[in-house]
Design a protein around this motif. Structure first.
Motif, mmCIF file in Angstrom:
data_model
loop_
_atom_site.group_PDB
_atom_site.id
_atom_site.type_symbol
_atom_site.label_atom_id
_atom_site.label_comp_id
_atom_site.label_asym_id
_atom_site.label_seq_id
_atom_site.Cartn_x
_atom_site.Cartn_y
_atom_site.Cartn_z
ATOM 1 N N MET A 527 0.809 -1.218 0.000
ATOM 2 C CA MET A 527 0.000 0.000 0.000
ATOM 3 C C MET A 527 0.842 1.268 0.000
ATOM 4 S SD MET A 527 -1.485 2.729 1.734
ATOM 5 C CE MET A 527 -1.394 2.449 3.497
ATOM 6 N N ARG A 528 0.520 2.160 -0.923
ATOM 7 C CA ARG A 528 1.112 3.494 -0.956
ATOM 8 C C ARG A 528 -0.019 4.515 -0.928
ATOM 9 N NH1 ARG A 528 5.222 2.262 1.193
ATOM 10 N NH2 ARG A 528 5.533 4.528 1.173
ATOM 11 N N THR A 529 0.280 5.658 -0.352
ATOM 12 C CA THR A 529 -0.726 6.710 -0.207
ATOM 13 C C THR A 529 -0.679 7.655 -1.398
ATOM 14 O OG1 THR A 529 -0.585 6.622 2.206
ATOM 15 C CG2 THR A 529 -1.502 8.627 1.233
ATOM 16 N N ILE A 530 -1.841 7.941 -1.942
ATOM 17 C CA ILE A 530 -1.934 8.947 -3.001
ATOM 18 C C ILE A 530 -1.753 10.327 -2.374
ATOM 19 C CG2 ILE A 530 -3.498 10.005 -4.684
ATOM 20 C CD1 ILE A 530 -4.620 7.207 -5.205
ATOM 21 N N THR A 531 -0.854 11.119 -2.940
ATOM 22 C CA THR A 531 -0.482 12.393 -2.319
ATOM 23 C C THR A 531 -1.073 13.601 -3.035
ATOM 24 O OG1 THR A 531 1.596 12.350 -3.567
ATOM 25 C CG2 THR A 531 1.634 11.485 -1.312
ATOM 26 N N ASP A 532 -1.986 13.378 -3.947
ATOM 27 C CA ASP A 532 -2.763 14.486 -4.509
ATOM 28 C C ASP A 532 -3.952 14.738 -3.598
ATOM 29 O OD1 ASP A 532 -1.625 14.832 -7.444
ATOM 30 O OD2 ASP A 532 -1.824 12.671 -7.083
ATOM 31 N N LEU A 533 -4.185 16.007 -3.292
ATOM 32 C CA LEU A 533 -5.366 16.321 -2.495
ATOM 33 C C LEU A 533 -6.642 16.101 -3.293
ATOM 34 C CD1 LEU A 533 -4.237 19.541 -0.601
ATOM 35 C CD2 LEU A 533 -4.090 17.139 0.118
#
Length: 890
Positions: A527-533
């Motif tokens: 799992m990686r976090t999407i860093t676009d708001l």
């Protein structure tokens, strides 16, 4: 969702003047002189699970019995040791749901061994129950829950009280809430508060004589369906968190009296100031509406828009103006402090036509950068052809120009839908086994041939071979199953001289099932976090915190989280009850988009098909996972045959959903579906005809992907006309295509189920003799296309229909459709109606029962088709060329 019947200014002043309530942790409280919850903090036991969570005074913790406990006898229980013999006459508890509750009993005991019943209830059950009964005295109390369905049970608080209030006055016939001036509130009256605000419920009643009575001194209960609002025994309430609560007053007479439905809706104006939201940005331009789903279009030579940001963190803010993939203006990094506002207007004017992006980047020490983008299109409006869509028109190069909204949401590219990702010709697979009609039931002989071919090696073309059913009638009393990749079941014609699969017997079932019903195997460690708001609907590209563990070709799940705040934003936590019944309010859920990585640039990921719902940090954000799908089979198909089923023609009915119609055949003891795709990718059904089925010609289930159904028909369905029946083409998977389908006698001919991720496509189809509409059916399916479909279509807020279907579809496109059409805009998304030729039909709501406003979708060229004949075909042509179009022709 708008509010209605709000309390007046005087009451709002009263709310603010009330003293702060102590405690405020109980979800619902009984009225009594002391108001003491005798079970609070006491020792508790249960059939399984953490019983103490039900008596700890914290509604955020729950007693949840184990699944095995539920399943063994459909009964669970919890008991409380009150510590000493106590007198009580009122018990309250709050469940996560009531649709799985058959009945319950409240028992009492002095020795925790021999039990007597104080109260029982088996009808009109709700998630919040308030039981009032004659005084009993005991040390132990037990609650038995008997279940009707094996579904999850959560109980947040079990409360026990001894009420010393006076019993209800004689002759009390009804009760109701009033405003401070004494005026009775109508059903579904609503007040809206901010988090932390308070108020008091005023409960009154009417006697048989017509006299009004103040119920303040009498025994009563106030119940709230959620922990968003807590209610004290006096009726004083506190708005705890953003959400909504359905509130009732209850008084026990010879029967239980209950108020009309009354709503307390809570907003939190400070909800997005936390550091996890990083920054709150806006775009401003005199010609750009800052509205989701409205085109952000400016003229050449206009000044660039301005962006303004309020930072929730300490960091460095920078920005870029991007055109044609190149940076044409920059905001150099500047230091910002928490709470500080910065504004940037790129210098110059928009002198090149096309799409622009303003991208902001916030960098914090020790954390990955976070991005936020806004979009606009520069084009001379007068040069957009009037006979084309103004938001998807052909540019100078003959390719579609998409005009997005200010956040980048645009009409999706649907061209990845279909066999092999669209535009690939369905092959003619070599026959490896042949079956002829026999005497009696043919199920075993056909299955043996399928199994025989399933054991053959897979060829270089990905196929084992086809099973050919020669012309004639095949009686099938069971279900045929294809469990291996590379197997095709083929007939010799779908007319009355061809191959007929004839379902015999009275067992409801599927005639053909393809694949096991097994989901994806998700690698949670990846799992990686999407860093676009904000990742707009229609985008294929997004940033993650670290892409180093990924590579091109990885199969991935792009997860869009929809949290409690989002459910509140779209109004699905306060769906009005079905008139005369109830609904189930929505809970948070995720949308998992099944994709393949096609490019990686640093921490920027690009996937093969667009994301069909915006991913927003304020509603929970997004995540990326790797997955494997070894359980999926592929390269499978059913073709060139007819399906029919025997049924009892003497079974007739006239029910049609909530209405009546002419008598029709309604037997349901027969075959339900012809073909069901379970865990399958790259499959097809073509050239088939169905008769007399009750549910579906073809169902593409949750784990299906890249399926094409084409050149097929459905006639004379047999079932009752309600509740899940007559879904001819039933879409539940992703990236599936149904084209050139004709249907008769359906309820929902072309239908998409709940929470379906999309894109999915219906192309060049027609439905006649309809009993209801083609539609996304319930609970936020996304990314559907009705392209050149002649059928009544409805894309709307379905409100209380079903069990609370609510907003059924988002980011749908109706393109050059005919017949009736409803298309409404759900909050946070859009639906597009382009080139519809036929009546525009209002939605179910607003209505007299629920007058809260809903917005129309985006409508263009009503009454006349637009020049781009087919959206799907144009998109396929642009992506893969003319050969791809030829490959999907008849």
């Amino acid at each position: 969702m708008g509010s209605m019947k709000k309390l007046g200014l005087g009451f709002m002043i009263l709310l603010l003047m009330l003293p702060a309530m102590s405690g405020g942790r109980e979800k619902a409280a009984a009225a009594g002189d002391s108001g003491t919850n005798l079970a609070l903090g006491k020792n508790a036991q249960a059939s399984s699970g953490k019983a103490g969570n039900a008596v700890d005074g914290d509604p955020a913790t729950v007693w949840q019995p184990l699944a095995a406990d539920r399943g063994d006898d459909m009964n669970v229980w919890i008991s409380v040791d009150l510590g000493a013999k106590e007198t009580f006459n009122k018990v309250m508890f709050h469940l996560n749901r009531a649709d799985n509750l058959k009945d319950y009993q409240i028992l009492y005991s002095d020795d925790n061994g021999s039990w007597n019943q104080a109260y029982g209830k088996n009808k009109d059950l709700t998630a919040t129950e308030a039981a009032m009964f004659e005084n009993v005295s005991a040390r132990y109390i037990k609650l038995h829950l008997n279940l009707s369905k094996d579904l999850n049970v959560q109980l947040s608080e079990l409360e026990v009280y001894h009420s010393t209030e006076a019993p209800a006055p004689a002759g009390l016939k009804r009760i109701y809430f009033t405003d401070p001036g004494g005026k009775e509130y109508p059903n579904n009256a609503e007040i809206r508060l901010n988090k932390g605000e308070q108020g008091t419920l005023v409960l009154k009643g009417e006697l048989d004589s017509g006299q009004e009575v103040d119920l303040t001194p009498y025994a009563k209960t106030f119940a709230s369906t959620t922990q968003d609002v807590s209610i004290a025994p006096s009726g004083a309430f506190t708005a705890n968190q953003a959400g909504a609560a359905l509130v009732h007053g209850v008084v026990q007479t010879a029967t239980q009296l209950k108020t009309n439905d009354f709503w307390i809706v809570v907003d939190d104006p400070n909800a997005f100031l936390d550091e996890k939201y990083v920054m709150n940005s806006t775009l401003a331009h005199p010609h750009i509406p800052s509205e989701i789903g409205q085109p952000a279009l400016i003229e050449p030579k206009d000044a660039y828009p301005s962006v303004s940001t309020i930072s929730n963190v300490n960091g460095n803010l920078s920005g870029e103006l991007i055109y044609g993939g190149k940076v044409i203006a920059k905001l150099d990094p500047i230091s910002v402090s928490k709470g500080e506002t910065k504004q940037w207007t790129p210098a110059g004017a928009a002198d090149q036509k096309g799409r622009y992006e303003i991208r902001l980047k916030m960098e914090q020490a020790g954390k990955p950068p976070v991005y936020d983008s806004f979009y606009f299109t520069v084009w001379n409006k007068k040069k957009i052809p009037k006979d084309q869509s103004q938001i998807a028109f052909l540019g100078d190069d003959g390719k579609l120009v998409y005009v997005s909204d200010f956040r980048g949401n645009q009409i999706l590219d649907f061209s990845n839908a279909g066999y092999m990702g669209g535009g690939v010709k369905i092959p003619n697979v070599k026959v490896k086994a042949t079956v002829k009609p026999g005497d009696g039931d043919d199920t075993a002989r056909i299955q043996a041939a399928i199994d025989e071919v399933s054991q053959l090696p897979v060829g270089k073309d990905g196929f084992r071979g086809a099973v050919l059913l020669k012309k004639g009638k095949y009686e099938v009393g069971g279900t045929l199953k294809i469990k291996a990749s590379g197997v095709v079941l083929r007939g010799e014609g779908q007319d009355d001289k061809g191959t007929l699969i004839y379902g015999t017997g009275t067992t409801p079932r599927n005639l053909i099932e393809i694949g096991e019903n097994t989901g994806l195997s998700i690698d949670n460690d990846s799992m990686r976090t999407i860093t676009d708001l904000y990742v707009p609907s229609g985008s294929r590209t997004f940033h993650v915190d670290d892409a180093s563990g990924y590579q091109v070709g990885d199969t991935v799940v792009v997860r869009r989280i929809g949290d409690k705040n989002w459910i509140h934003e779209i109004g699905m936590d306060y769906i009005y009850n079905r008139p005369g019944g109830t609904v189930t309010q929505w809970s948070p859920f995720n949308l998992d988009f099944d994709r393949v990585i096609t490019a990686i640039d640093g921490n920027t990921i690009t996937v093969d098909a667009p994301i069909a719902n915006a991913i927003e940090q304020k509603w929970g954000g997004g995540q990326l996972f790797k997955y494997t799908d070894g359980a999926r089979i592929e390269q499978v198909g059913v073709e060139n045959m007819r399906a029919d089923t025997e049924f009892d023609p003497s079974v007739m009915d006239t029910v049609m959903d909530n209405d009546k119609t002419d008598p029709y055949h309604a037997d349901e003891k027969h075959a339900e579906r012809f073909v069901v795709f379970n865990s399958v990718k790259n499959g097809w059904v073509r050239d088939v005809t169905g008769y007399h089925l009750s549910y579906s010609l073809v169902q593409m289930s949750r784990n299906s992907k890249w399926i094409t159904v084409q050149d097929s028909q459905m006639y004379d369905m047999v079932s009752i006309i309600t509740g899940g029946r007559r879904y001819v083409i039933h879409q539940m998977g992703q990236l599936n295509l149904a084209q050139r389908i004709y249907t008769e006698t359906a309820r929902h001919a072309f239908v998409v189920d709940s929470r379906v991720q999309g894109p999915n496509v219906f192309l060049d189809g027609k439905a006649t003799l309809n009993y209801n509409t083609s539609e996304p059916h319930h609970r936020w399916s996304v990314g559907g296309l009705f392209d050149n479909i002649d059928a009544p279509i409805s894309i709307r807020d379905r409100g209380w229909l079903g069990s609370g279907h609510g907003w059924a579809g988002a980011n749908y496109v109706s393109w050059n459709t005919e017949n009736e059409l409803t298309s409404q805009q759900p909050p946070t998304a859009q639906n597009y109606a382009i080139g519809h030729a036929g009546p525009k039909v209002p939605g179910l709501v607003p209505s007299e029962y629920d007058p809260r406003p809903r917005s129309d979708g985006y409508w263009e060229s009503l009454g006349k088709h637009v020049k781009v004949e087919s959206l799907y075909k144009q998109q396929l042509l642009e992506r893969l060329g003319k050969k791809a179009l030829d490959n999907i022709k008849r």
